[in-house]
Scaffold this motif. Sequence first.
Motif, mmCIF file in Angstrom:
data_model
loop_
_atom_site.group_PDB
_atom_site.id
_atom_site.type_symbol
_atom_site.label_atom_id
_atom_site.label_comp_id
_atom_site.label_asym_id
_atom_site.label_seq_id
_atom_site.Cartn_x
_atom_site.Cartn_y
_atom_site.Cartn_z
ATOM 1 N N LEU A 242 61.563 18.889 -29.322
ATOM 2 C CA LEU A 242 61.621 18.712 -28.248
ATOM 3 C C LEU A 242 60.324 19.690 -27.921
ATOM 4 C CD1 LEU A 242 61.425 16.894 -25.241
ATOM 5 C CD2 LEU A 242 63.056 18.897 -23.929
ATOM 6 N N ALA A 243 60.456 20.933 -27.820
ATOM 7 C CA ALA A 243 58.635 21.350 -27.970
ATOM 8 C C ALA A 243 57.782 20.721 -28.497
ATOM 9 C CB ALA A 243 59.012 23.433 -28.191
ATOM 10 N N GLU A 244 57.954 20.710 -29.828
ATOM 11 C CA GLU A 244 56.671 20.208 -30.526
ATOM 12 C C GLU A 244 56.509 18.565 -30.210
ATOM 13 O OE1 GLU A 244 59.636 21.247 -31.544
ATOM 14 O OE2 GLU A 244 59.184 22.784 -32.848
ATOM 15 N N PHE A 245 57.333 17.800 -29.685
ATOM 16 C CA PHE A 245 57.165 16.585 -29.197
ATOM 17 C C PHE A 245 56.408 17.249 -28.451
ATOM 18 C CE2 PHE A 245 57.704 13.379 -25.663
ATOM 19 C CZ PHE A 245 57.530 12.644 -26.187
ATOM 20 N N TYR A 246 55.979 18.543 -26.924
ATOM 21 C CA TYR A 246 55.764 18.267 -26.022
ATOM 22 C C TYR A 246 53.663 18.706 -26.792
ATOM 23 C CZ TYR A 246 58.506 16.649 -22.868
ATOM 24 O OH TYR A 246 58.956 15.624 -21.439
ATOM 25 N N GLN A 247 54.170 19.378 -27.419
ATOM 26 C CA GLN A 247 53.378 20.458 -27.852
ATOM 27 C C GLN A 247 51.972 19.550 -28.032
ATOM 28 O OE1 GLN A 247 54.296 23.472 -30.453
ATOM 29 N NE2 GLN A 247 55.016 24.598 -28.396
ATOM 30 N N GLN A 248 52.271 18.593 -29.524
ATOM 31 C CA GLN A 248 51.702 17.240 -30.594
ATOM 32 C C GLN A 248 50.699 16.632 -29.115
ATOM 33 O OE1 GLN A 248 53.672 15.368 -32.762
ATOM 34 N NE2 GLN A 248 52.169 13.822 -33.673
ATOM 35 N N ALA A 249 49.454 16.964 -30.002
ATOM 36 C CA ALA A 249 48.415 16.153 -28.617
ATOM 37 C C ALA A 249 48.653 14.656 -29.831
ATOM 38 C CB ALA A 249 47.035 16.498 -29.170
ATOM 39 N N PRO A 250 48.201 13.798 -28.311
ATOM 40 C CA PRO A 250 48.305 12.187 -28.431
ATOM 41 C C PRO A 250 46.950 11.558 -29.344
ATOM 42 C CG PRO A 250 48.564 12.722 -26.178
ATOM 43 C CD PRO A 250 48.140 13.883 -27.094
ATOM 44 N N VAL A 251 47.704 10.659 -30.430
ATOM 45 C CA VAL A 251 46.651 10.289 -30.590
ATOM 46 C C VAL A 251 45.048 9.499 -29.929
ATOM 47 C CG1 VAL A 251 45.926 7.935 -32.221
ATOM 48 C CG2 VAL A 251 48.435 9.128 -32.151
ATOM 49 N N GLN A 252 44.016 10.639 -30.780
ATOM 50 C CA GLN A 252 43.090 9.900 -29.979
ATOM 51 C C GLN A 252 42.285 8.645 -30.673
ATOM 52 O OE1 GLN A 252 41.683 11.843 -27.941
ATOM 53 N NE2 GLN A 252 43.611 12.724 -27.975
ATOM 54 N N TYR A 253 42.347 7.667 -30.210
ATOM 55 C CA TYR A 253 41.829 6.270 -30.403
ATOM 56 C C TYR A 253 40.064 6.010 -30.107
ATOM 57 C CZ TYR A 253 46.749 4.501 -31.075
ATOM 58 O OH TYR A 253 47.949 4.548 -30.949
ATOM 59 N N GLU A 254 39.413 5.370 -30.877
ATOM 60 C CA GLU A 254 38.860 5.070 -30.684
ATOM 61 C C GLU A 254 37.854 3.721 -30.826
ATOM 62 O OE1 GLU A 254 34.577 3.541 -33.725
ATOM 63 O OE2 GLU A 254 35.899 4.313 -34.606
ATOM 64 N N CYS A 255 37.537 2.969 -29.149
ATOM 65 C CA CYS A 255 37.865 2.055 -29.014
ATOM 66 C C CYS A 255 36.398 1.026 -29.279
ATOM 67 C CB CYS A 255 37.099 1.862 -27.473
ATOM 68 S SG CYS A 255 37.423 1.083 -26.025
ATOM 69 N N GLU A 256 37.690 -0.143 -29.914
ATOM 70 C CA GLU A 256 36.242 -0.534 -30.387
ATOM 71 C C GLU A 256 36.029 -2.265 -30.232
ATOM 72 O OE1 GLU A 256 36.631 -1.214 -35.479
ATOM 73 O OE2 GLU A 256 37.879 -2.799 -34.676
ATOM 74 N N ALA A 257 36.565 -2.383 -28.886
ATOM 75 C CA ALA A 257 36.074 -3.567 -28.074
ATOM 76 C C ALA A 257 36.879 -3.267 -27.061
ATOM 77 C CB ALA A 257 36.620 -4.716 -28.401
#
Length: 414
Positions: A242-257
Amino acid sequence: MNHQLIFTADEREHMMSLANNIILRKANHDISLFIDTKTKQITLVGGKNEELQSVTLAINAQTTIKSGQWSLNGSYFKDMINDFQGDKSPLIIALNYGASRAYPRAKIAMPNNTLRSCYTGPIRDEHADFLETQQKNTSDSVPISTLQTMIEEIRTHIPFEMIALDHQAHLVRVQRNQDIQELALPESLNIPISMALTPAATEQLAYVCDHTDSDSVNVAIHNDTVTFSTPTHTLTSSLAGLAEFYQQAPVQYECEAKLIATIYDMKNELDTYHQRYPEIKQANTSHLLLEQDAMMVANIVPPFGFAKHIPVIDIQIKQTRLYRVNLREIIKVKIQSITDAKQMKLQVLKAPDGTRVLAFYNDRNPYSPYTTVPIELDMASLPEILKLKTESQENGENVSTLEPQLDLVGFMDV
């Protein structure tokens, strides 16, 4: 000294979760019994480590029993519950303490002159610790109706490894394939507490909600475990990581459209493909064509060639792109109750590993999508799709003009 334990069919139904949690190929799955004649209650505890659970029942008025604590072999208990499943008559367990034994011998008389007996033993220390811990833990009481709505929302994100609902940020955080994605919760979903769950914990919560006469469930998250309790059931599930789950940054998406489209036109066309054409349903694929001034839904599953212009009031894309979509996933997306607007903001988001999703936004939160579906770039099929577009134009349909600007409240970042 002889005594009896009597369990009705309804009481045995409450024990099914304990029995189902016992794995016959493994030893040491004993069930500990805590009998208190003063409170007139019997508590049965099973499981190991973080996967512990208990059932508390009133002692049957016809039961003759003395206070005590002892354990029953797990295989014997599971067999006992399963053998009497569907039998409406009471289950009577005779207990013989004897003169020289600290713990009773359990005996069940079965049909066809069959006897099932088993010596009991000391309770499991971890089971006693579990009950003591539950008395000390603080918890939040949440109405059953609210929890059922939360479960319904959580199940829309299956499959996942872990999920968390944040009532303050009004976001859902989902871990899937070790990646983290943050999505907006529906505006209609008002949750009183934040909660993290695994798929197993989600099903435990659903079980507790379905097997109680109480109007609420107590929820407690301590360290890496979550506990759900009612007057009858207490179930604990592991939240390892759980701790690692909260520490992990979300996927940084690039907006293509990025676009605002007439969403019901798009959904209705895709629903038509899925519902009326078995060949397309089986192929489970369709296409979205995005251009600098137009959007089109198409399908080229043999022997068909379908195309429909989807009105858009704003679109931002650097070059023409053709995307293949998973038809089953995209038609599952809920539109009603998410927004009252006929237009919806959509974005094609590209992850660092090259995978893409089509993100759907409600009109109140233009920054975090409320859901995403997988989408793949398919430029190889572009010539065939453009041919369909040309045929559509020849039939008099304008597919190259943006619709007049409508009310863009909630979409001002587009």
